[in-house]
Motif scaffolding. Structure first.
Motif, PDB file in Angstrom:
ATOM      1  N   TYR A 183       0.827  -1.202   0.000  1.00 31.06           N
ATOM      2  CA  TYR A 183       0.000   0.000   0.000  1.00 31.06           C
ATOM      3  C   TYR A 183       0.860   1.250   0.000  1.00 31.06           C
ATOM      4  CZ  TYR A 183      -3.615  -3.220   1.641  1.00 31.06           C
ATOM      5  OH  TYR A 183      -4.478  -4.269   1.766  1.00 31.06           O
ATOM      6  N   VAL A 184       0.540   2.191  -0.884  1.00 31.11           N
ATOM      7  CA  VAL A 184       1.062   3.541  -0.789  1.00 31.11           C
ATOM      8  C   VAL A 184      -0.118   4.396  -0.356  1.00 31.11           C
ATOM      9  CG1 VAL A 184       2.092   5.458  -2.035  1.00 31.11           C
ATOM     10  CG2 VAL A 184       2.746   3.115  -2.604  1.00 31.11           C
ATOM     11  N   LEU A 185       0.074   5.171   0.717  1.00 31.24           N
ATOM     12  CA  LEU A 185      -1.048   5.887   1.339  1.00 31.24           C
ATOM     13  C   LEU A 185      -0.787   7.390   1.293  1.00 31.24           C
ATOM     14  CD1 LEU A 185      -1.033   3.508   4.433  1.00 31.24           C
ATOM     15  CD2 LEU A 185      -2.643   3.372   2.531  1.00 31.24           C
ATOM     16  N   PRO A 186      -1.083   8.008   0.163  1.00 30.46           N
ATOM     17  CA  PRO A 186      -0.797   9.443   0.054  1.00 30.46           C
ATOM     18  C   PRO A 186      -1.897  10.241   0.739  1.00 30.46           C
ATOM     19  CG  PRO A 186      -1.685   8.610  -2.012  1.00 30.46           C
ATOM     20  CD  PRO A 186      -1.755   7.488  -1.028  1.00 30.46           C
ATOM     21  N   GLY A 187      -1.621  10.760   1.893  1.00 29.54           N
ATOM     22  CA  GLY A 187      -2.624  11.553   2.596  1.00 29.54           C
ATOM     23  C   GLY A 187      -3.176  10.828   3.796  1.00 29.54           C
ATOM     24  N   PHE A 188      -3.753  11.593   4.679  1.00 26.53           N
ATOM     25  CA  PHE A 188      -4.167  11.113   5.989  1.00 26.53           C
ATOM     26  C   PHE A 188      -5.492  11.778   6.333  1.00 26.53           C
ATOM     27  CE2 PHE A 188      -4.292  12.402  10.479  1.00 26.53           C
ATOM     28  CZ  PHE A 188      -4.398  11.157  11.065  1.00 26.53           C
ATOM     29  N   ARG A 189      -6.342  11.073   7.073  1.00 27.41           N
ATOM     30  CA  ARG A 189      -7.616  11.671   7.483  1.00 27.41           C
ATOM     31  C   ARG A 189      -7.708  11.707   9.002  1.00 27.41           C
ATOM     32  NH1 ARG A 189     -12.566   9.836   4.044  1.00 27.41           N
ATOM     33  NH2 ARG A 189     -13.260  11.826   4.869  1.00 27.41           N
ATOM     34  N   GLU A 190      -8.200  12.830   9.537  1.00 26.94           N
ATOM     35  CA  GLU A 190      -8.273  12.999  10.992  1.00 26.94           C
ATOM     36  C   GLU A 190      -9.477  12.270  11.562  1.00 26.94           C
ATOM     37  OE1 GLU A 190      -8.058  17.104  12.038  1.00 26.94           O
ATOM     38  OE2 GLU A 190      -6.054  17.343  11.179  1.00 26.94           O
ATOM     39  N   ARG A 191      -9.328  11.826  12.800  1.00 28.72           N
ATOM     40  CA  ARG A 191     -10.416  11.135  13.483  1.00 28.72           C
ATOM     41  C   ARG A 191     -11.549  12.128  13.767  1.00 28.72           C
ATOM     42  NH1 ARG A 191      -9.371   6.524  17.938  1.00 28.72           N
ATOM     43  NH2 ARG A 191      -8.122   5.894  16.148  1.00 28.72           N
ATOM     44  N   ARG A 215      -2.075  16.334   5.020  1.00 28.11           N
ATOM     45  CA  ARG A 215      -0.701  15.875   4.837  1.00 28.11           C
ATOM     46  C   ARG A 215      -0.364  14.856   5.921  1.00 28.11           C
ATOM     47  NH1 ARG A 215       3.440  18.858   2.594  1.00 28.11           N
ATOM     48  NH2 ARG A 215       4.648  18.611   4.493  1.00 28.11           N
ATOM     49  N   VAL A 216       0.471  13.884   5.583  1.00 29.22           N
ATOM     50  CA  VAL A 216       0.849  12.880   6.578  1.00 29.22           C
ATOM     51  C   VAL A 216       1.864  13.473   7.543  1.00 29.22           C
ATOM     52  CG1 VAL A 216       0.365  11.007   4.984  1.00 29.22           C
ATOM     53  CG2 VAL A 216       2.692  11.914   5.158  1.00 29.22           C
ATOM     54  N   ALA A 217       1.992  12.872   8.740  1.00 33.73           N
ATOM     55  CA  ALA A 217       2.797  13.449   9.812  1.00 33.73           C
ATOM     56  C   ALA A 217       4.282  13.524   9.478  1.00 33.73           C
ATOM     57  CB  ALA A 217       2.599  12.636  11.093  1.00 33.73           C
ATOM     58  N   SER A 218       4.787  12.548   8.727  1.00 29.56           N
ATOM     59  CA  SER A 218       6.223  12.526   8.449  1.00 29.56           C
ATOM     60  C   SER A 218       6.590  13.521   7.361  1.00 29.56           C
ATOM     61  CB  SER A 218       6.630  11.117   8.016  1.00 29.56           C
ATOM     62  OG  SER A 218       6.062  10.848   6.749  1.00 29.56           O
ATOM     63  N   GLY A 219       5.598  14.011   6.640  1.00 32.83           N
ATOM     64  CA  GLY A 219       5.872  14.891   5.514  1.00 32.83           C
ATOM     65  C   GLY A 219       6.239  14.118   4.264  1.00 32.83           C
ATOM     66  N   ARG A 220       6.313  12.795   4.377  1.00 33.71           N
ATOM     67  CA  ARG A 220       6.603  11.964   3.202  1.00 33.71           C
ATOM     68  C   ARG A 220       5.340  11.230   2.796  1.00 33.71           C
ATOM     69  NH1 ARG A 220      12.114   8.908   3.956  1.00 33.71           N
ATOM     70  NH2 ARG A 220      13.409  10.435   5.044  1.00 33.71           N
ATOM     71  N   VAL A 221       5.466   9.999   2.345  1.00 32.08           N
ATOM     72  CA  VAL A 221       4.297   9.206   1.964  1.00 32.08           C
ATOM     73  C   VAL A 221       4.197   8.008   2.908  1.00 32.08           C
ATOM     74  CG1 VAL A 221       3.248   7.807   0.150  1.00 32.08           C
ATOM     75  CG2 VAL A 221       4.422   9.916  -0.442  1.00 32.08           C
ATOM     76  N   ASP A 222       3.034   7.803   3.468  1.00 28.39           N
ATOM     77  CA  ASP A 222       2.833   6.637   4.330  1.00 28.39           C
ATOM     78  C   ASP A 222       2.744   5.376   3.460  1.00 28.39           C
ATOM     79  OD1 ASP A 222       2.654   8.521   6.281  1.00 28.39           O
ATOM     80  OD2 ASP A 222       0.542   8.167   6.777  1.00 28.39           O
ATOM     81  N   GLY A 243       3.820   5.176   8.924  1.00 33.34           N
ATOM     82  CA  GLY A 243       3.005   6.323   8.540  1.00 33.34           C
ATOM     83  C   GLY A 243       2.469   7.086   9.728  1.00 33.34           C
ATOM     84  N   THR A 244       1.332   7.699   9.518  1.00 36.48           N
ATOM     85  CA  THR A 244       0.748   8.564  10.534  1.00 36.48           C
ATOM     86  C   THR A 244      -0.119   7.740  11.477  1.00 36.48           C
ATOM     87  OG1 THR A 244       0.638  10.233   8.803  1.00 36.48           O
ATOM     88  CG2 THR A 244      -0.523  10.710  10.859  1.00 36.48           C
ATOM     89  N   ASN A 245       0.123   7.885  12.769  1.00 36.07           N
ATOM     90  CA  ASN A 245      -0.684   7.177  13.769  1.00 36.07           C
ATOM     91  C   ASN A 245      -2.131   7.656  13.678  1.00 36.07           C
ATOM     92  OD1 ASN A 245      -1.749   5.957  16.032  1.00 36.07           O
ATOM     93  ND2 ASN A 245       0.039   6.400  17.315  1.00 36.07           N
TER      94      ASN A 245
END
Lengths: 436, 274
Positions: A183-191, A215-222, A243-245
Motif C-alpha cells: 500500500y502507498v497511502l498518500p494523505g491522511f484523514r483525521e479522526r 498531509r501525513v505526519a512525516s511529511g513523506r508518503v505513508d 506512517g501517521t498514527n
C-alpha cells in the motif's frame, strides 16, 4: 470495542523512516497483462452496473444528561449509496460509496463522506486498487487492534467499526506461498469527534477534525506491506506500517477553569507498526491472536488481544447457534495509555444466531479491567422485518469509573479515572433501516 | 472452427464411452454376490463420482423459498460458482443477492477429501473476511432446512457406504445405498441415498439425526443434463419431519465450462465477489 479520547503528551523527536521507494518500484514493475482472472460472476457478460441504497433512522437515548449538560435523546437519519460498475469481463471495475447523516443534536455529525471511490484492475495473479477504500485486517472480536489503514469514524459509533475511506494505491499479489499486499497511502484523514452538543467526549471540547485529506505526519508518503497465508489450519498475517498514527494525542489549549470544558487539540504523530494476526481453527474452536509493536514519535509499546470463540450448533434443542467468546486485552503502557483503552482487560461475550427466517442475531459482552473493576457492557441485536426492512438494537453501559469534573485537570491524572469521561454516556439505540 | 467441433465430438464420444464403461463395471460389481454390501455401496458412490467428473466448473443462480411451521414464507436469491478440483477437492463461491440486508455477503468453501474443509465468510459492512469453523456446516444454512453439508459436492471418502438393493423410485428404478458420515461434526447418524439406476443422479435422500430419528427428506426433480452425463436438478424440496419446516430450491440452468481458475476462488476474490 470502545474508545474515547483523553489527553496525553508524547515525545516530539521525529523518526525518519519512509522507505516507500522500493514499493513504488514494485508497482511500476508490474506486468501489464490485459485480460485475466476476474470475478467468476462477470464472465461472458457485457459491462454490468449495480446500485444499492439504504436509509436508516437512528434514535439514541441516554438515561443521564452529559457531563456538559448534553441532551438525552439524539435522533438522526443516515443515507448510504453504493454504485458498482464493471467492464472488460470484470477485469476492471469502479466502486463508489457515498454516505450522509443528518443529526438533530450535533452539527458535526451532520455531514457527508465518501466511504469509497476506487478503481480496480484484476490481472493474472495480481490486483490493483486505486482511490478511497476501506481495508480490514485482523481476527479478534473485542478490539480490532492491528487494523490500521483506515481512520476511525468515531463520531458514527464508539465501537470503532465505522471507518473513513483512505486514499491508497494498493497492489495485491497472489502466490502459492501467500498473498502480498503493498500500500502507498498518500494523505491522511483525521479522526472525527462529537462536538460539545454530542456525547462521548467527556468534559472536553475537542477541536473539530479538519475535513478532507491532510498531509501525513512525516511529511513523506505513508506506506504498508502485508503478507498473509493459510498454513494447515492456521491463518497467519504479518504486516508493517510506516506512517501517521491514526490515534491522536491530545494537547490542552486555552485557559483551564473549573466548570468550563477543557479545550483539546488532537495531534497526529508518525509511527511504525509491526503486527501479527492469526487464527487457528480446530473443530468448533477458533483461537485468535492480534499482536503489535508500535514505535516512532511516541515511546514504543507492545499490545495484544488473544482469545477464542467456541461455536455450539443447535443449542438447547433449538435451531440457534451459540458462540462463546473470551479474549484478553493487554497494552504495556498500562495506565499511561493515551486513549480510553484496555490495558489489562478480560472480554467475555456470547453470540447467538437464531437461524430463523428473519436472520435474527445477538451479540452481548463485557470488558472488565480486573484491577480497577471498571466494566464496559454492550449488546447488539437485529432482525429483519419483511424483505426490505431491518430493525437493530444496541446498548452500552460504562460501570465502575467516577465521572470527571469539567475543568479539573487533576481528575485526569488520577489512576483509573480516565474512563470517568464517559461514565454518564450509557445509551440505548434503535435503528430502523429500509433497503432499496 | 470445423476442426474444433470435430475434436469436441471425439472428446464427447470418448467421455460417453467412459461413462458407459463405468456403468458396465458397476453392473458387474453389483451382481457379484461375493462382494460385501460395503464394497458394493462404495462402488456405486465411486461410479456416480466418475460419471460427473470432468464438469470443470459451473455457474448457477438459485432461488430459495423457506417455509416455517406456521406458514410464514421468506425468499432468498444467490449465485453459486463451483470449480472442480483436480488434485484437490472442489471449490465453491456463493454470493447472496437478497434479502437486501444480506446482499453482498459471500461464502467461499474449499472442500477437502481427507481433512476438514476450509470456509470463509465475507461481511460486506465491515469489508471483513472471516474464516469459520467447519462444524458450522452442520447447522441450518442461511436459516433453511438445508445444512451446508447437504449442499456441497459429494466426496466419497466423507462417508462409509453400504448397498441395500434395487427399489422403485416413482416410475424409475433406484439403487438404494446407506451411508454414514465420517466427519465428527456432521449432524447425521446416517442417510439413505437413492441413485437413479440409469444415470446415477441422486433422486432422493432420507436424513437421520444423531439420535437415529428420521429428520428430513430431500427430493430432486426437473432434471437437466449437460454433455449427456452431468445431471443437475431444477428443483429441490427439503422437508423437516420433526419441525414441519420446509425449504424449496429453484435452480436456474447451470452454465458449464466457464474457464474459472483457482484465483477466482481465493480469499481476495471473495472480497470482490458480487
Amino acid at each position: 470495542m470502545i474508545s474515547a479520547p483523553l489527553p496525553c503528551s508524547g515525545r516530539a523527536d521525529r523518526v525518519q523512516g519512509a522507505h516507500f521507494v522500493p514499493l513504488l518500484l514494485l508497482v511500476l514493475a508490474l506486468p501489464l497483462q490485459a485480460v485475466a482472472a476476474a470475478s467468476p460472476f462477470a464472465r461472458d457478460t457485457g459491462p454490468r452496473s449495480e446500485f444499492d441504497a439504504s436509509v436508516t433512522l437512528q434514535l439514541r437515548a441516554f438515561p443521564d444528561d452529559g457531563l456538559l449538560g448534553e441532551r438525552r435523546v439524539h435522533p438522526s437519519l443516515a443515507l448510504e449509496f453504493e454504485y458498482f460498475r464493471e467492464w472488460n469481463q470484470g477485469a476492471d471495475s469502479f466502486t463508489l460509496v457515498p454516505f450522509f447523516r443528518y443529526d438533530v443534536r450535533d452539527d458535526r455529525r451532520t455531514r457527508g463522506d465518501l466511504r469509497e471511490a476506487f478503481l480496480t484492475h484484476v490481472g493474472d495473479g495480481f490486483e490493483i486498487h486505486a482511490g478511497l477504500r476501506r481495508v480490514f485486517w485482523g481476527q479478534t472480536e473485542s478490539k480490532h487492534l492491528v487494523d490500521v489503514l483506515n481512520q476511525v469514524d468515531l463520531i458514527e459509533n464508539v465501537d470503532e467499526e465505522d471507518r473513513l475511506g483512505q486514499p491508497m494505491l494498493n497492489l495485491t499479489l497472489l502466490r502459492d506461498w501467500g498473498v502480498i499486499e503493498a500500500y502507498v497511502l498518500p494523505g491522511f484523514r483525521e479522526r472525527t469527534f462529537a462536538s460539545t452538543d454530542g456525547r462521548f467526549t467527556g468534559p472536553f471540547e475537542i477541536a473539530e477534525a479538519r475535513s478532507g485529506i491532510r498531509r501525513v505526519a512525516s511529511g513523506r508518503v505513508d506506506w504498508a506491506l502485508r503478507w498473509s497465508h493459510l498454513i494447515g489450519e492456521v491463518e497467519l498475517g504479518l504486516a508493517w506500517f510506516d506512517g501517521t498514527n491514526r490515534e491522536p494525542e491530545f494537547e490542552p489549549v486555552g485557559p483551564v477553569e473549573a466548570g468550563v470544558p477543557i479545550r483539546l487539540q488532537p495531534r497526529y504523530r508518525a509511527m511504525t507498526q509491526a503486527s501479527l494476526d492469526a487464527q487457528y481453527i480446530r473443530g468448533d474452536w477458533a483461537w485468535k491472536l492480534e499482536l503489535l509493536r508500535r514505535g516512532g514519535d511516541s515511546p514504543s509499546h507492545v499490545a495484544f488481544v488473544a482469545g477464542f470463540e467456541r461455536t455450539l450448533i443447535g443449542v438447547f434443542d433449538t435451531r440457534a447457534d451459540l458462540g462463546l467468546l473470551a479474549e484478553y486485552l493487554y497494552d504495556d503502557r498500562g495506565r499511561r495509555t493515551p486513549l480510553l483503552s484496555f490495558a489489562n482487560d478480560v472480554f467475555l461475550g456470547l453470540r447467538l444466531a437464531f437461524n430463523d427466517l428473519a436472520d435474527s442475531d445477538l451479540l452481548a459482552g463485557v470488558i472488565v479491567d480486573h484491577r480497577s473493576g471498571r466494566q464496559v457492557w454492550s449488546v447488539e441485536a437485529g432482525t429483519r422485518l419483511g424483505q426490505h426492512w431491518r430493525l437493530a438494537f444496541e446498548g452500552r453501559a460504562f460501570r465502575g469509573a467516577r465521572a470527571l469534573r469539567p475543568g479539573v485537570l487533576e481528575d485526569l491524572t488520577e489512576p483509573g479515572r480516565q474512563w470517568g469521561a464517559i461514565a454518564r454516556d450509557d445509551y440505548l439505540q434503535l435503528e430502523l433501516t429500509r433497503f432499496f | 472452427m470445423t476442426r474444433g467441433l470435430g475434436w469436441t465430438a471425439v472428446i464427447a464420444a470418448l467421455l460417453l464411452a467412459t461413462a458407459a464403461a463405468a456403468h458396465e463395471d458397476l453392473a458387474a460389481v453389483l451382481e457379484d454376490l461375493d462382494r460385501s454390501a460395503e464394497a458394493r455401496g462404495q462402488a456405486i458412490a465411486e461410479a456416480a463420482e466418475r460419471v460427473d467428473a470432468g464438469f470443470a466448473d459451473s455457474l448457477v443462480a438459485v432461488r430459495m423459498v423457506l417455509h416455517d411451521a406456521r406458514g410464514s414464507r421468506s425468499e432468498r436469491e444467490m449465485r453459486i460458482a463451483t470449480l472442480e478440483g483436480v488434485d484437490t477437492g472442489d471449490r465453491s463461491l456463493i454470493v447472496f443477492d437478497s434479502p437486501r440486508d444480506q446482499r453482498g455477503t459471500a461464502l467461499l468453501t474449499w472442500n477437502h477429501a481427507e481433512s476438514e474443509d476450509d470456509q470463509w465468510l465475507y461481511l460486506p459492512a465491515l469489508r471483513r473476511v472471516k474464516k469459520i469453523a467447519a462444524r458450522n456446516r452442520s447447522g441450518p444454512f442461511v436459516g433453511s432446512e438445508f445444512a451446508f453439508e447437504d449442499l456441497t459436492s459429494e466426496e466419497v471418502s466423507n462417508y462409509t457406504w453400504s448397498y441395500v438393493g434395487r427399489v422403485a423410485c416413482d416410475e424409475r428404478e433406484c439403487l438404494k445405498v446407506e451411508r454414514e458420515p465420517v466427519e465428527r461434526w456432521s449432524g447425521y447418524s446416517r442417510q439413505e441415498v437413492f441413485y437413479d439406476a440409469e444415470t446415477l443422479r441422486i433422486e432422493r435422500i432420507e436424513y437421520y439425526d444423531r439420535r437415529g430419528s428420521h429428520l428430513k427428506s430431500l427430493r430432486s426433480s426437473e432434471w437437466r443434463v449437460h454433455a449427456d452425463r452431468h445431471w443437475r436438478p431444477g428443483y429441490m424440496d427439503m422437508v423437516n419431519h420433526q419441525t414441519g419446516r420446509r425449504t424449496e430450491l429453484f435452480w436456474e440452468a447451470h452454465a458449464f465450462g466457464n474457464g474459472f481458475s483457482a484465483d477466482d476462488f481465493s480469499t481476495t476474490a471473495l472480497q470482490r465477489a458480487r
